[in-house]
Design a protein around this motif. Structure first.
Motif, PDB file in Angstrom:
ATOM      1  N   UNK A  64       0.835  -1.209   0.000  1.00 21.12           N
ATOM      2  CA  UNK A  64       0.000   0.000   0.000  1.00 21.12           C
ATOM      3  C   UNK A  64       0.870   1.260   0.000  1.00 21.12           C
ATOM      4  N   UNK A  65       1.936   1.226   0.777  1.00 22.63           N
ATOM      5  CA  UNK A  65       2.823   2.399   0.854  1.00 22.63           C
ATOM      6  C   UNK A  65       3.432   2.684  -0.514  1.00 22.63           C
ATOM      7  N   UNK A  66       3.891   1.618  -1.174  1.00 19.03           N
ATOM      8  CA  UNK A  66       4.500   1.777  -2.498  1.00 19.03           C
ATOM      9  C   UNK A  66       3.455   2.275  -3.504  1.00 19.03           C
ATOM     10  N   UNK A  67       2.219   1.777  -3.368  1.00 17.11           N
ATOM     11  CA  UNK A  67       1.159   2.203  -4.288  1.00 17.11           C
ATOM     12  C   UNK A  67       0.913   3.705  -4.163  1.00 17.11           C
ATOM     13  N   UNK A  68       0.893   4.194  -2.915  1.00 15.85           N
ATOM     14  CA  UNK A  68       0.683   5.641  -2.728  1.00 15.85           C
ATOM     15  C   UNK A  68       1.863   6.422  -3.281  1.00 15.85           C
ATOM     16  N   UNK A  69       3.080   5.959  -2.987  1.00 16.47           N
ATOM     17  CA  UNK A  69       4.273   6.657  -3.481  1.00 16.47           C
ATOM     18  C   UNK A  69       4.272   6.697  -5.011  1.00 16.47           C
ATOM     19  N   UNK A  70       3.833   5.613  -5.622  1.00 16.68           N
ATOM     20  CA  UNK A  70       3.782   5.544  -7.077  1.00 16.68           C
ATOM     21  C   UNK A  70       2.798   6.576  -7.624  1.00 16.68           C
ATOM     22  N   UNK A  71       1.699   6.712  -6.884  1.00 19.17           N
ATOM     23  CA  UNK A  71       0.646   7.630  -7.307  1.00 19.17           C
ATOM     24  C   UNK A  71       1.082   9.093  -7.169  1.00 19.17           C
ATOM     25  N   UNK A  72       1.755   9.423  -6.071  1.00 18.97           N
ATOM     26  CA  UNK A  72       2.044  10.844  -5.805  1.00 18.97           C
ATOM     27  C   UNK A  72       3.419  11.261  -6.311  1.00 18.97           C
ATOM     28  N   UNK A  73       4.279  10.313  -6.603  1.00 18.99           N
ATOM     29  CA  UNK A  73       5.574  10.619  -7.185  1.00 18.99           C
ATOM     30  C   UNK A  73       6.398  11.585  -6.353  1.00 18.99           C
TER      31      UNK A  73
END
Lengths: 290, 169
Positions: A16-25
């Motif tokens: 989940x953390x990586x998914x958010x980081x991917x989304x917000x860049x």
């Protein structure tokens, strides 16, 4: 001084953390202990739109000791590492160094992995990481990868991490049996960022030095290892060629001048701290050998 | 849309001095401000707001932490102890507070809450410090009146008082 508004994300898993980081860049920052990040936000030196708070991610708060390494998860606080007797027994340098990280109230929250990801040349743990041949475990949208500490740091506050990647743990390498370590630093005020600091590992055979390595704090743009073996190998513990060590350190470090101290002073300090730490570490080795 | 659109508020629940307290605050609300402004616990003082001075030190799960370097939202699910939770009754002071009175360890008093929380946590782990250790223990807190000698004396006296109280308990 207050932080600018941001969106707070509280992922429960690394994915989940990586998914958010991917989304917000690049508009996102990871929040673990926050002891370096929050001052930067409070002073508005940075104002990311998203904070990915990993404090609720399960499984990142453990220290594991194996015959090869001490593995420290991304949510292990400096204070937790400092108290961990197994880690201190396996790699005494960890406790020696972490006691120099700021003050107890900062070590309560600040994380060891966070200080590596932050990549401040004034940080203690990056020097320990390179000296012990540490490996960082990194998770990202393209899977996981391992990065050697030597090569992880690109410059002050700059690493090879991509904006969508998260360091989930660091594996500090254990040193060969018989290796002695020492850590010292000098700051203008107890607990402040060091003007200069050094971590040292010395290996011996009886009372003869067989190898020696050092890594520095605050006097090199990225932490790297100075191999002192050619200077010290074969020397007796009681009569170390300290002038040659001083020369080697002075040639290796590349300090900057700032309002706290000039480059020359920092260079002198780095050499002096190395010599003193070497002498005290050697004295310990002699005691152990007797 | 107005550029001053209202910032979204979160319901933040923190267990403070043993009591669950909830208030609505933005994600960027510092724990120090949450305690003072949202919960009305003004014992926690705010000095530098970047972790240097120690005036805002509270206990998080029993350990000292800078309230100005934590967002309130990250303190959820944790126990926070402020100076009010250490002792709030002048007739029944905590040993650290009593020692501060006896040793004249507070002058203007601004830094005092941070010292009291810091020293309380320190003595939990190190019940019998030397003068040098006491000096080290308080080295992360600044006193603008520079009353350090008396504060060091108070650390040692507080350790004595704690031992005395334990002995008679």
């Amino acid at each position: 001084m207050k932080a600018a508004p941001f969106v707070h994300h509280a992922p429960r898993t690394v994915e989940e953390a990586v998914a958010v980081l991917t989304q917000v860049g690049h508009d996102g920052k990871v929040l673990a202990g926050g002891q370096s990040l929050v001052p930067v936000l409070n002073m508005r030196l940075a104002s990311p739109g998203h904070l990915v708070d990993i404090n609720g991610v399960a499984g990142l708060d453990t220290v594991e000791v194996t015959p090869e390494h001490v593995r420290v998860g991304a949510l292990v606080r400096h204070a937790g590492l400092e108290r961990h007797d197994g880690a201190a027994a396996a790699l005494p340098l960890l406790r020696q160094a972490v006691r120099h990280v700021a003050h107890p109230a900062i070590r309560t929250r600040g994380t060891t992995v966070g200080s590596l990801a932050h990549a401040d040349p004034a940080g203690e743990m990056p020097a320990v990481a390179v000296l012990t041949g540490a490996v960082l475990e990194v998770a990202g949208p393209r899977g996981t990868r391992e990065v050697a500490a030597d090569g992880f740091f690109l410059g002050p506050l700059e690493t090879v991490l991509e904006a969508d990647e998260l360091v989930v743990a660091v594996r500090f390498g254990r040193l060969p049996a018989g290796t002695r370590t020492g850590f010292a630093e000098s700051a203008r005020r107890s607990g402040d960022y060091a003007l200069a600091g050094v971590a040292i590992a010395v290996s011996t055979d009886g009372d003869t030095v067989t190898g020696a390595r050092a890594a520095f704090v605050s006097v090199t743009p990225v932490p790297d290892v100075l191999d002192l073996t050619s200077v010290l190998a074969g020397a007796r513990l009681g009569t170390l060629p300290l002038d040659a060590v001083t020369e080697a350190v002075r040639a290796h470090v590349d300090p900057e001048s700032d309002i706290h101290a000039g480059a020359d002073y920092r260079r002198m300090l780095a050499a002096e701290l190395t010599v003193r730490t070497l002498v005290s570490t050697a004295a310990g080795a002699q005691e152990g050998a007797a | 849309m107005s550029q001053f659109a209202a910032e979204p508020l979160l319901d933040i629940t923190v267990r403070v001095n043993g009591i669950r307290r909830t208030a609505a605050a933005p994600a960027r609300r510092l724990l120090s401000d949450f305690l003072r402004h949202d919960l009305g616990l003004t014992g926690t003082h705010v000095g530098c707001e970047h972790g240097v001075c120690g005036a805002c030190t509270v206990l998080v799960d029993g350990e000292p932490a800078r309230a100005c370097l934590m967002f309130a939202v990250t303190a959820q699910a944790h126990d926070v102890t402020t100076v009010e939770g250490i002792g709030h009754d002048p007739a029944d002071l905590d040993p650290v507070q009593q020692a501060f009175v006896e040793c004249h360890a507070l002058q203007c008093g601004f830094c005092t809450p941070g010292f009291v929380t810091t020293i309380s946590a320190y003595l939990d782990e190190h019940p019998d410090p030397s003068a040098d250790e006491a000096r080290e223990a308080i080295s992360g807190n600044l006193c603008r009146c520079t009353g350090y000698q008396n504060i060091v004396a108070a650390v040692l006296r507080a350790a004595e008082l704690r031992r005395e109280r334990e002995g008679t308990a």
